[in-house]
Design a protein around this motif. Structure first.
Motif, PDB file in Angstrom:
ATOM      1  N   LEU A  52      15.847  -0.910  23.400  1.00 55.20           N
ATOM      2  CA  LEU A  52      16.130  -2.349  23.538  1.00 55.20           C
ATOM      3  C   LEU A  52      16.180  -3.057  22.183  1.00 55.20           C
ATOM      4  CD1 LEU A  52      13.726  -3.225  26.511  1.00 55.20           C
ATOM      5  CD2 LEU A  52      16.205  -2.903  26.610  1.00 55.20           C
ATOM      6  N   TYR A  53      15.840  -2.355  21.110  1.00 51.91           N
ATOM      7  CA  TYR A  53      15.666  -2.996  19.798  1.00 51.91           C
ATOM      8  C   TYR A  53      16.573  -2.381  18.739  1.00 51.91           C
ATOM      9  CZ  TYR A  53      11.381  -4.692  21.994  1.00 51.91           C
ATOM     10  OH  TYR A  53      10.485  -5.281  22.846  1.00 51.91           O
ATOM     11  N   ASP A  54      16.900  -3.186  17.732  1.00 46.81           N
ATOM     12  CA  ASP A  54      17.481  -2.674  16.493  1.00 46.81           C
ATOM     13  C   ASP A  54      16.344  -2.523  15.491  1.00 46.81           C
ATOM     14  OD1 ASP A  54      20.226  -2.518  17.123  1.00 46.81           O
ATOM     15  OD2 ASP A  54      20.365  -4.708  16.983  1.00 46.81           O
ATOM     16  N   PHE A  55      16.396  -1.475  14.706  1.00 45.30           N
ATOM     17  CA  PHE A  55      15.387  -1.220  13.668  1.00 45.30           C
ATOM     18  C   PHE A  55      16.098  -1.314  12.323  1.00 45.30           C
ATOM     19  CE2 PHE A  55      13.774   0.473  17.536  1.00 45.30           C
ATOM     20  CZ  PHE A  55      12.397   0.381  17.467  1.00 45.30           C
ATOM     21  N   VAL A  56      15.772  -2.350  11.569  1.00 52.55           N
ATOM     22  CA  VAL A  56      16.510  -2.636  10.332  1.00 52.55           C
ATOM     23  C   VAL A  56      15.652  -2.239   9.126  1.00 52.55           C
ATOM     24  CG1 VAL A  56      17.662  -4.456   9.008  1.00 52.55           C
ATOM     25  CG2 VAL A  56      17.551  -4.618  11.516  1.00 52.55           C
ATOM     26  N   PRO A  57      16.096  -1.266   8.314  1.00 55.87           N
ATOM     27  CA  PRO A  57      15.304  -0.901   7.135  1.00 55.87           C
ATOM     28  C   PRO A  57      15.216  -2.079   6.166  1.00 55.87           C
ATOM     29  CG  PRO A  57      17.328   0.420   7.279  1.00 55.87           C
ATOM     30  CD  PRO A  57      17.335  -0.506   8.437  1.00 55.87           C
ATOM     31  N   ASN A  65      10.300   0.893   5.463  1.00 51.69           N
ATOM     32  CA  ASN A  65       9.838  -0.149   6.393  1.00 51.69           C
ATOM     33  C   ASN A  65      11.023  -0.572   7.262  1.00 51.69           C
ATOM     34  OD1 ASN A  65       7.261  -0.477   4.992  1.00 51.69           O
ATOM     35  ND2 ASN A  65       8.512  -1.409   3.375  1.00 51.69           N
ATOM     36  N   TYR A  66      10.680  -1.083   8.438  1.00 53.92           N
ATOM     37  CA  TYR A  66      11.719  -1.657   9.301  1.00 53.92           C
ATOM     38  C   TYR A  66      11.259  -3.008   9.796  1.00 53.92           C
ATOM     39  CZ  TYR A  66      13.327   3.173   9.775  1.00 53.92           C
ATOM     40  OH  TYR A  66      13.766   4.431   9.517  1.00 53.92           O
ATOM     41  N   TYR A  67      12.224  -3.882  10.112  1.00 56.82           N
ATOM     42  CA  TYR A  67      11.893  -4.978  11.024  1.00 56.82           C
ATOM     43  C   TYR A  67      12.688  -4.771  12.294  1.00 56.82           C
ATOM     44  CZ  TYR A  67      16.102  -7.838   9.836  1.00 56.82           C
ATOM     45  OH  TYR A  67      17.374  -8.307   9.652  1.00 56.82           O
ATOM     46  N   ILE A  68      12.147  -5.289  13.377  1.00 56.02           N
ATOM     47  CA  ILE A  68      12.820  -5.104  14.668  1.00 56.02           C
ATOM     48  C   ILE A  68      13.452  -6.414  15.114  1.00 56.02           C
ATOM     49  CG2 ILE A  68      11.385  -3.162  15.438  1.00 56.02           C
ATOM     50  CD1 ILE A  68       9.786  -5.153  17.185  1.00 56.02           C
ATOM     51  N   SER A  69      14.549  -6.273  15.863  1.00 58.40           N
ATOM     52  CA  SER A  69      15.125  -7.444  16.536  1.00 58.40           C
ATOM     53  C   SER A  69      15.649  -6.972  17.888  1.00 58.40           C
ATOM     54  CB  SER A  69      16.238  -8.079  15.698  1.00 58.40           C
ATOM     55  OG  SER A  69      17.322  -7.199  15.614  1.00 58.40           O
ATOM     56  N   LEU A  70      15.767  -7.897  18.817  1.00 55.09           N
ATOM     57  CA  LEU A  70      16.192  -7.513  20.166  1.00 55.09           C
ATOM     58  C   LEU A  70      17.709  -7.432  20.245  1.00 55.09           C
ATOM     59  CD1 LEU A  70      13.822  -9.596  22.434  1.00 55.09           C
ATOM     60  CD2 LEU A  70      14.116  -7.108  22.509  1.00 55.09           C
ATOM     61  N   SER A  94       0.809  -1.230   0.000  1.00 50.41           N
ATOM     62  CA  SER A  94       0.000   0.000   0.000  1.00 50.41           C
ATOM     63  C   SER A  94       0.840   1.277   0.000  1.00 50.41           C
ATOM     64  CB  SER A  94      -0.901   0.013   1.241  1.00 50.41           C
ATOM     65  OG  SER A  94      -0.101   0.163   2.411  1.00 50.41           O
ATOM     66  N   GLY A  95       2.093   1.156   0.418  1.00 48.61           N
ATOM     67  CA  GLY A  95       2.927   2.356   0.538  1.00 48.61           C
ATOM     68  C   GLY A  95       2.922   2.932   1.951  1.00 48.61           C
ATOM     69  N   ILE A  96       2.078   2.395   2.821  1.00 45.97           N
ATOM     70  CA  ILE A  96       2.107   2.848   4.227  1.00 45.97           C
ATOM     71  C   ILE A  96       3.355   2.242   4.875  1.00 45.97           C
ATOM     72  CG2 ILE A  96       0.923   2.864   6.457  1.00 45.97           C
ATOM     73  CD1 ILE A  96      -1.708   2.293   4.904  1.00 45.97           C
ATOM     74  N   PRO A  97       4.201   3.078   5.500  1.00 47.70           N
ATOM     75  CA  PRO A  97       5.396   2.510   6.136  1.00 47.70           C
ATOM     76  C   PRO A  97       5.030   1.515   7.238  1.00 47.70           C
ATOM     77  CG  PRO A  97       5.518   4.917   6.047  1.00 47.70           C
ATOM     78  CD  PRO A  97       4.122   4.536   5.650  1.00 47.70           C
ATOM     79  N   MET A  98       5.773   0.429   7.284  1.00 43.01           N
ATOM     80  CA  MET A  98       5.498  -0.599   8.301  1.00 43.01           C
ATOM     81  C   MET A  98       6.725  -0.816   9.188  1.00 43.01           C
ATOM     82  SD  MET A  98       3.481  -3.604   6.227  1.00 43.01           S
ATOM     83  CE  MET A  98       2.591  -4.247   7.664  1.00 43.01           C
ATOM     84  N   THR A  99       6.480  -1.062  10.457  1.00 41.35           N
ATOM     85  CA  THR A  99       7.523  -1.558  11.357  1.00 41.35           C
ATOM     86  C   THR A  99       7.080  -2.952  11.762  1.00 41.35           C
ATOM     87  OG1 THR A  99       8.104   0.643  12.152  1.00 41.35           O
ATOM     88  CG2 THR A  99       8.742  -1.223  13.540  1.00 41.35           C
ATOM     89  N   ILE A 100       7.815  -3.941  11.300  1.00 40.59           N
ATOM     90  CA  ILE A 100       7.373  -5.326  11.479  1.00 40.59           C
ATOM     91  C   ILE A 100       8.141  -6.011  12.605  1.00 40.59           C
ATOM     92  CG2 ILE A 100       7.343  -7.603  10.367  1.00 40.59           C
ATOM     93  CD1 ILE A 100       6.400  -6.339   7.860  1.00 40.59           C
ATOM     94  N   ASN A 101       7.374  -6.617  13.478  1.00 39.71           N
ATOM     95  CA  ASN A 101       7.910  -7.468  14.539  1.00 39.71           C
ATOM     96  C   ASN A 101       7.802  -8.895  14.003  1.00 39.71           C
ATOM     97  OD1 ASN A 101       8.062  -9.143  16.806  1.00 39.71           O
ATOM     98  ND2 ASN A 101       6.225  -8.291  17.771  1.00 39.71           N
ATOM     99  N   PRO A 102       8.894  -9.459  13.501  1.00 33.62           N
ATOM    100  CA  PRO A 102       8.806 -10.759  12.824  1.00 33.62           C
ATOM    101  C   PRO A 102       8.839 -11.928  13.794  1.00 33.62           C
ATOM    102  CG  PRO A 102      11.048  -9.950  12.711  1.00 33.62           C
ATOM    103  CD  PRO A 102      10.273  -8.939  13.529  1.00 33.62           C
TER     104      PRO A 102
END
Ligand code: BDR
Ligand code: CA
Length: 302
Positions: free
Chosen positions: A249-254, A279-284, A182-190
């Motif tokens: 506490l998290y890394d935000f990975v584009p 967009n990002y995904y997060i990791s601890l 959709s083009g909406i930026p997402m921050t994903i917790n995988p």
């Protein structure tokens, strides 16, 4: 501090319940406008009732709306009572619910977003059905949403309900595809985050619960059944909220978000690093440290 205007869309669900409690504990961060129910862990009537309960007890005055009962195209959705219990909240039984709710969460969401002076944020910790329908029905909504914070998918095409697909992605893969494009930026917790930070179930049982809320947390967790290893607990959804509350506490990975829809591995997801992506995904950064803080926060809740 300026509060974040936000709509929560969820399918409680044990880890959804914990995520809601973290939002309750951090009311100075979230300006919660609406809680919308999705089908997922249990059918829509049950997730709606659970949300009514949390709204009354923790967010009195907030709007509640019932979402779409079925995925966009999947004919036989698989709910997850085997993990979350038939009532969706483990061993915790909610009382009969009278808290008011509206029927059509897509329209209620649209109105809430349009009525807001600021761009809206969405926290989506169930399947993406309601959000996809919102985008399909009201395409102008895309420019009114700041970001979607979602628990869904995986970094490397692995899964929990299928070897290749995570539950929320598998439940409604068409919806995930629509939202991801959709083009909406997402921050994903995988899914990998939850798997890499499992807690021992016994830690919850032996925590020194000091009040009704903390006893409720114990009872909810006590009914969680992780079939791979029943002695462990994954608290996937909680991290979606916690990464907003304690981003340090998290890394935000584009990354780019790629969802498979080929009729063979529907819901498979790859999050490919791309420094230019929005967009990002997060990791601890340190799962043990984060788990320590989470337990401290849950068992200091009043
Ligand atoms: C996701 O699936 C659901 O069972 C949980 O609530 C979480 O949103 C994890 O795969
Ligand atoms: Ca969920």
């Amino acid at each position: 501090m300026k509060k974040m205007p936000v709509i929560l869309d969820c399918d409680p669900g044990i880890d959804d319940a914990l995520a809601m409690l973290i939002m309750y504990q951090n009311k100075e961060i979230f300006d919660l406008k609406l809680i919308s129910a999705s089908a997922g862990n249990t059918p829509i009537d049950i997730t709606t009732k659970n949300i009514q309960f949390f709204a009354e007890k923790f967010f009195n005055g907030v709007k509640v709306a019932k979402g779409i009962g079925k995925p966009l195209k999947v004919v036989h959705p698989e709910t997850a009572e085997d993990v979350h219990g038939v009532g969706g909240l483990g061993n915790y039984q909610i009382p009969e619910q009278n808290y008011p709710y509206e029927e059509d969460s897509v329209e209620v969401m649209y109105k809430t977003i349009c009525d807001s002076k600021e761009k809206m944020n969405l926290i989506v910790i169930g399947p993406q059905t309601n959000i996809a329908k919102l985008i399909q029905t009201h395409p102008d909504v895309v420019s009114k949403i700041e970001r979607i914070y979602a628990m869904i998918g995986s970094i490397n095409g692995i899964g929990n309900v299928r070897p290749y697909a995570e539950f929320n992605a598998f439940f409604d893969p068409d919806a995930f595809k629509i939202v991801s494009m959709s083009g909406i930026p997402m921050t994903i917790n995988p899914m990998e985050l939850g798997h890499n930070s499992r807690l021992k179930k016994s830690i919850f049982a032996s925590a020194n619960a000091k009040n009704d809320i903390q006893i409720m947390i114990q009872s909810i967790i006590d009914g969680l059944y992780e079939w791979r290893d029943p002695s462990l607990v994954s608290i996937f959804d909680l991290h979606t909220v916690y990464s907003i509350v304690k981003p340090e506490l998290y890394d935000f990975v584009p990354c780019d978000v790629n969802v498979t829809l080929d009729g063979k591995k529907d819901g498979e997801c790859f999050l490919k690093e791309n420094p230019d992506a929005k967009n990002y995904y997060i990791s601890l950064k340190n799962p043990a440290e984060a788990n320590g803080e989470i337990l401290e926060d849950l068992f200091s809740m009043e």
